[in-house]
Design an enzyme around this catalytic site. Structure first.
Site, PDB file in Angstrom:
ATOM      1  N   ARG A 215      -5.977  -9.192   7.633  1.00 57.23           N
ATOM      2  CA  ARG A 215      -6.571 -10.549   7.646  1.00 57.23           C
ATOM      3  C   ARG A 215      -7.291 -10.958   8.923  1.00 57.23           C
ATOM      4  O   ARG A 215      -7.039 -10.345  10.086  1.00 57.23           O
ATOM      5  CB  ARG A 215      -5.391 -11.698   7.494  1.00 57.23           C
ATOM      6  CG  ARG A 215      -4.709 -11.654   6.151  1.00 57.23           C
ATOM      7  CD  ARG A 215      -3.536 -12.680   6.117  1.00 57.23           C
ATOM      8  NE  ARG A 215      -2.645 -12.462   4.868  1.00 57.23           N
ATOM      9  CZ  ARG A 215      -1.820 -11.582   4.482  1.00 57.23           C
ATOM     10  NH1 ARG A 215      -1.216 -11.038   5.481  1.00 57.23           N
ATOM     11  NH2 ARG A 215      -1.224 -11.720   3.396  1.00 57.23           N
TER      12      ARG A 215
ATOM     13  N   HIS B  36      -8.189  -7.616   3.835  1.00 51.70           N
ATOM     14  CA  HIS B  36      -8.524  -6.088   3.151  1.00 51.70           C
ATOM     15  C   HIS B  36     -10.085  -6.011   2.856  1.00 51.70           C
ATOM     16  O   HIS B  36     -10.416  -5.379   1.629  1.00 51.70           O
ATOM     17  CB  HIS B  36      -7.809  -5.767   2.044  1.00 51.70           C
ATOM     18  CG  HIS B  36      -6.343  -5.763   2.478  1.00 51.70           C
ATOM     19  ND1 HIS B  36      -5.828  -5.306   3.792  1.00 51.70           N
ATOM     20  CD2 HIS B  36      -4.948  -5.895   1.708  1.00 51.70           C
ATOM     21  CE1 HIS B  36      -4.536  -5.414   3.607  1.00 51.70           C
ATOM     22  NE2 HIS B  36      -4.052  -5.563   2.486  1.00 51.70           N
TER      23      HIS B  36
ATOM     24  N   HIS C 278      -2.834   1.927   1.761  1.00 53.96           N
ATOM     25  CA  HIS C 278      -1.818   1.009   1.331  1.00 53.96           C
ATOM     26  C   HIS C 278      -0.980   1.247   0.344  1.00 53.96           C
ATOM     27  O   HIS C 278      -0.656   0.559  -0.478  1.00 53.96           O
ATOM     28  CB  HIS C 278      -2.860  -0.191   0.834  1.00 53.96           C
ATOM     29  CG  HIS C 278      -2.117  -1.591   0.743  1.00 53.96           C
ATOM     30  ND1 HIS C 278      -0.809  -1.817   0.116  1.00 53.96           N
ATOM     31  CD2 HIS C 278      -2.434  -2.861   1.596  1.00 53.96           C
ATOM     32  CE1 HIS C 278      -0.333  -3.088   0.202  1.00 53.96           C
ATOM     33  NE2 HIS C 278      -1.123  -3.702   1.401  1.00 53.96           N
TER      34      HIS C 278
ATOM     35  N   ASP D 166       6.204  -9.372   5.986  1.00 56.39           N
ATOM     36  CA  ASP D 166       4.746  -9.187   5.833  1.00 56.39           C
ATOM     37  C   ASP D 166       4.155  -9.196   7.158  1.00 56.39           C
ATOM     38  O   ASP D 166       3.383 -10.041   7.293  1.00 56.39           O
ATOM     39  CB  ASP D 166       4.355  -9.948   4.621  1.00 56.39           C
ATOM     40  CG  ASP D 166       2.719  -9.721   4.237  1.00 56.39           C
ATOM     41  OD1 ASP D 166       2.160  -8.575   4.672  1.00 56.39           O
ATOM     42  OD2 ASP D 166       2.004 -10.365   3.624  1.00 56.39           O
TER      43      ASP D 166
ATOM     44  N   GLU E 176       1.753   0.366   6.717  1.00 47.71           N
ATOM     45  CA  GLU E 176       0.150   0.423   6.900  1.00 47.71           C
ATOM     46  C   GLU E 176      -0.241   0.401   8.128  1.00 47.71           C
ATOM     47  O   GLU E 176      -0.313  -0.427   9.182  1.00 47.71           O
ATOM     48  CB  GLU E 176      -0.348  -0.771   6.331  1.00 47.71           C
ATOM     49  CG  GLU E 176      -0.072  -1.351   4.805  1.00 47.71           C
ATOM     50  CD  GLU E 176      -0.455  -2.518   4.357  1.00 47.71           C
ATOM     51  OE1 GLU E 176      -1.300  -3.040   4.757  1.00 47.71           O
ATOM     52  OE2 GLU E 176       0.708  -3.369   3.984  1.00 47.71           O
TER      53      GLU E 176
END
Length: 354
Positions: free
Chosen positions: A82, A107, A178, A252, A318
């Site tokens: 982000r 992304h 990803h 996350d 990631e």
């Protein structure tokens, strides 16, 4: 000796054919890469009994990839993760990029690299290299960017992923893969909550309500984010006493990895599936690792084995620069200048715990 096989995976609405390139090593492991999104569509690995299974989430058809953007196995860019309000500045000049995650850009924006058809530049015996040119102004980013993505499957059961990029004007770049992993098998119908996870990080980046890092680098000790020793992913994923678990509806978050070796590489994470014995060891030269526990998989996505993917059916790890780095100087720099080459390396090593 590994070999590459190229087949059609379908045709884009505009008529462009999407290719699937399959690499196979001497042990029978396979990796299938799509030119759509430079996507790792399948990766097989053996369990402790010698049984092969596909361990990455993905779709069986191109139509399913096109129907909804879920980032299964794709290459994300120009900027993974982000950027606050889709804004940043280079040399005092402000840029506005596409916002597609509430008030933020995620992304690469609405039409990121994961939605593009890449070109096969080389398909040697053990590897495939894909290329993409992103024009100046693409999604609001400055500079014409030339990108390569190389996947190489070696005979020691390691899949190497290397991204490079060059530009003709100052810009920002942050590329990653990803893939969502389920070491029991993407069609097993079991979640990743019993997988044992280790992350080589003493701190992570807490986020605000829009999932942008606050700027704090917070020690993981004493929190549900402490994976310095092997721990089942599901042990603390629903610990509502932690504000960060509540904000992310699970994991996350970006981890601050420990320093690498002289070449910059380091073991970032290890995942073990007690049921199958499969082990995934992830190495990278990037400073951060986003841990995402598949919180928003809701049963609408159908996998290659015909099963619906539900919450925590896959785990994304990631490697990347830190989220919102262009707006947070303390995180380093995401800048790429003409004459320089951006490079990001990932190694997925597969093994078995007997």
């Amino acid at each position: 000796m590994t070999r590459a096989q190229i087949a059609s995976f379908g045709t884009m609405p505009g008529g462009q054919v999407v290719a699937a390139v399959t690499l196979t090593n001497r042990n029978g492991l396979t990796a299938r890469v799509l030119t759509y999104g430079a996507t790792l569509q399948a990766l097989t690995a053996s369990d402790r009994d010698g049984t092969m299974a596909d361990i990455v989430l993905g779709h069986a058809t191109l139509a399913e990839y096109l129907a909804e953007r879920r980032y299964f196995g794709v290459t994300v860019g120009r900027y993974a993760n982000r950027i606050r309000h889709g804004r940043f500045a280079i040399d005092g000049k402000a840029y506005a990029i596409a916002c597609n995650n509430g008030e933020n850009s995620l992304h690469g924006g609405e039409d990121g690299f994961d939605t593009r058809c890449w070109t096969i530049a080389d398909a040697a015996a053990s590897a495939v290299t894909l290329t993409l040119t992103s024009p100046d102004g693409d999604q609001g980013y400055p500079g014409e960017l030339h990108v390569t993505a190389t996947y190489e499957l070696d005979d020691s059961d390691a899949l190497h992923v290397t991204y490079t990029a060059t530009t003709d004007a100052p810009t920002i770049v942050n590329l990653t893969n990803h893939s969502f992993f389920n070491l029991t098998g993407e069609g097993s119908g079991t979640s990743i909550l019993s997988h044992q996870l280790t992350i080589a990080a003493d701190a992570c980046l807490p986020v605000d309500a829009t999932m942008i890092p606050t700027g704090e680098i917070r020690p993981v000790a004493g929190t549900p984010f402490d994976f310095r020793q092997p721990r089942a992913i599901g042990d603390r994923i629903r610990d509502a006493s932690d504000d960060q678990i509540r904000l992310g509806q699970g994991y996350d978050h970006n981890y601050v990895l420990r320093a690498g070796d002289a070449d910059g590489m380091r073991v970032a994470a290890t995942v073990t599936d007690p049921a199958s014995g499969r082990v995934l060891t992830l190495e990278t030269d990037q400073p951060g690792l986003q841990l995402y526990s598949g919180n928003f998989l809701d049963g609408r996505a159908i996998g290659k084995a015909g099963r619906a993917y539900r919450q925590s059916d896959g785990l994304a790890l990631e490697p990347q620069l830190f989220p919102d780095t262009p707006n947070q100087p303390a995180f380093g720099s995401a800048r790429l200048d003409p004459g320089a080459t951006y490079c990001a390396r990932i190694i997925y090593r597969l093994s078995v715990d007997t």
